[in-house]
Design a protein around this motif. Structure first.
Motif, short mmCIF file in Angstrom:
data_model
loop_
_atom_site.label_atom_id
_atom_site.label_comp_id
_atom_site.label_asym_id
_atom_site.label_seq_id
_atom_site.Cartn_x
_atom_site.Cartn_y
_atom_site.Cartn_z
N ALA A 34 0.83 -1.21 0.00
CA ALA A 34 0.00 0.00 0.00
C ALA A 34 0.86 1.26 0.00
N GLY A 35 1.97 1.25 0.75
CA GLY A 35 2.87 2.40 0.76
C GLY A 35 3.49 2.66 -0.60
N LEU A 41 1.23 6.90 -6.67
CA LEU A 41 0.10 7.79 -6.97
C LEU A 41 0.42 9.25 -6.64
N VAL A 42 1.20 9.48 -5.59
CA VAL A 42 1.59 10.85 -5.25
C VAL A 42 2.50 11.42 -6.33
N VAL A 43 3.43 10.61 -6.83
CA VAL A 43 4.31 11.07 -7.92
C VAL A 43 3.49 11.35 -9.18
N VAL A 44 2.56 10.46 -9.50
CA VAL A 44 1.71 10.67 -10.68
C VAL A 44 0.88 11.94 -10.52
N GLY A 46 1.77 14.55 -8.84
CA GLY A 46 2.70 15.66 -9.06
C GLY A 46 2.90 15.97 -10.53
N PHE A 47 2.96 14.91 -11.34
CA PHE A 47 3.12 15.14 -12.78
C PHE A 47 1.82 15.60 -13.43
N ALA A 48 0.69 15.25 -12.83
CA ALA A 48 -0.60 15.57 -13.44
C ALA A 48 -1.16 16.93 -13.00
N LEU A 49 -0.51 17.59 -12.05
CA LEU A 49 -1.02 18.89 -11.62
C LEU A 49 -1.02 19.88 -12.79
N PRO A 50 -2.09 20.64 -12.91
CA PRO A 50 -2.12 21.60 -14.02
C PRO A 50 -1.12 22.73 -13.77
N VAL A 51 -0.42 23.08 -14.81
CA VAL A 51 0.55 24.18 -14.76
C VAL A 51 -0.08 25.39 -15.44
N PRO A 52 -0.07 26.53 -14.76
CA PRO A 52 -0.69 27.70 -15.38
C PRO A 52 0.07 28.12 -16.64
N PRO A 53 -0.64 28.67 -17.61
CA PRO A 53 0.03 29.08 -18.84
C PRO A 53 0.96 30.27 -18.59
N LEU A 54 2.01 30.31 -19.36
CA LEU A 54 2.95 31.43 -19.26
C LEU A 54 2.37 32.65 -19.96
N TRP A 75 4.96 17.45 -4.28
CA TRP A 75 4.30 16.18 -4.54
C TRP A 75 5.32 15.14 -5.02
N LEU A 76 6.18 15.57 -5.92
CA LEU A 76 7.20 14.65 -6.43
C LEU A 76 8.17 14.24 -5.32
N GLU A 77 8.58 15.18 -4.50
CA GLU A 77 9.48 14.87 -3.39
C GLU A 77 8.83 13.90 -2.41
N ALA A 78 7.59 14.15 -2.04
CA ALA A 78 6.89 13.28 -1.08
C ALA A 78 6.76 11.87 -1.64
N GLY A 79 6.41 11.76 -2.90
CA GLY A 79 6.27 10.43 -3.50
C GLY A 79 7.59 9.69 -3.59
N LEU A 80 8.65 10.39 -3.97
CA LEU A 80 9.95 9.74 -4.09
C LEU A 80 10.53 9.37 -2.73
N ILE A 81 10.36 10.23 -1.74
CA ILE A 81 10.83 9.90 -0.39
C ILE A 81 10.04 8.71 0.16
N GLY A 82 8.73 8.72 -0.04
CA GLY A 82 7.91 7.59 0.40
C GLY A 82 8.28 6.30 -0.29
#
Length: 119
Positions: A34-35, A41-44, A46-54, A75-82
């Motif tokens: 489960a961990g 899922l936390v890493v995914v 992080g990649f799926a968060l919408p990025v505002p347009p420039l 999000w990416l840090e938390a997922g990778l550390i976990g």
């Protein structure tokens, strides 16, 4: 600066893993599985968060680091550390289960088949 929220997933995993040694073996393995799933899922996420347009007048392109949005980074840090925490606990669990199995086999009385009565 590292946020406290980055350590929630590894802390819950480690505490649950330690407490699971007083329970059945499947609880420990289920917790690690489960961990790992939650970390991925936390890493995914992080990649799926919408990025505002420039804005057009920013002079930046998406490839320039200074123009990147840093919202997905925690999000990416938390997922990778976990995930790293779960990977370390997985190795420790495998080694500990092998040692427990060997100790159980050593404690069993050895019976020779040569002298046992046959059917």
């Amino acid at each position: 600066m590292i946020s406290v929220s980055l350590w929630i997933l590894p802390t819950v995993t480690v505490v649950g893993w330690i407490l699971s040694w007083w329970g059945a073996r499947w609880i420990r393995w289920g917790l690690l599985f489960a961990g790992i799933v939650v970390s991925v899922l936390v890493v995914v996420t992080g990649f799926a968060l919408p990025v505002p347009p420039l804005p057009p007048n920013s002079g930046c392109t998406r490839e320039q680091v200074q123009c990147m949005d840093s919202r997905p980074v925690p999000w990416l840090e938390a997922g990778l550390i976990g995930f790293g925490c779960c990977a370390v606990l997985l190795v420790v669990t495998v080694v500990a289960d092998i040692l427990l199995l060997l100790a159980t086999l050593r404690r069993r009385p050895h019976r020779s088949r040569r002298f046992s009565p046959g059917p």
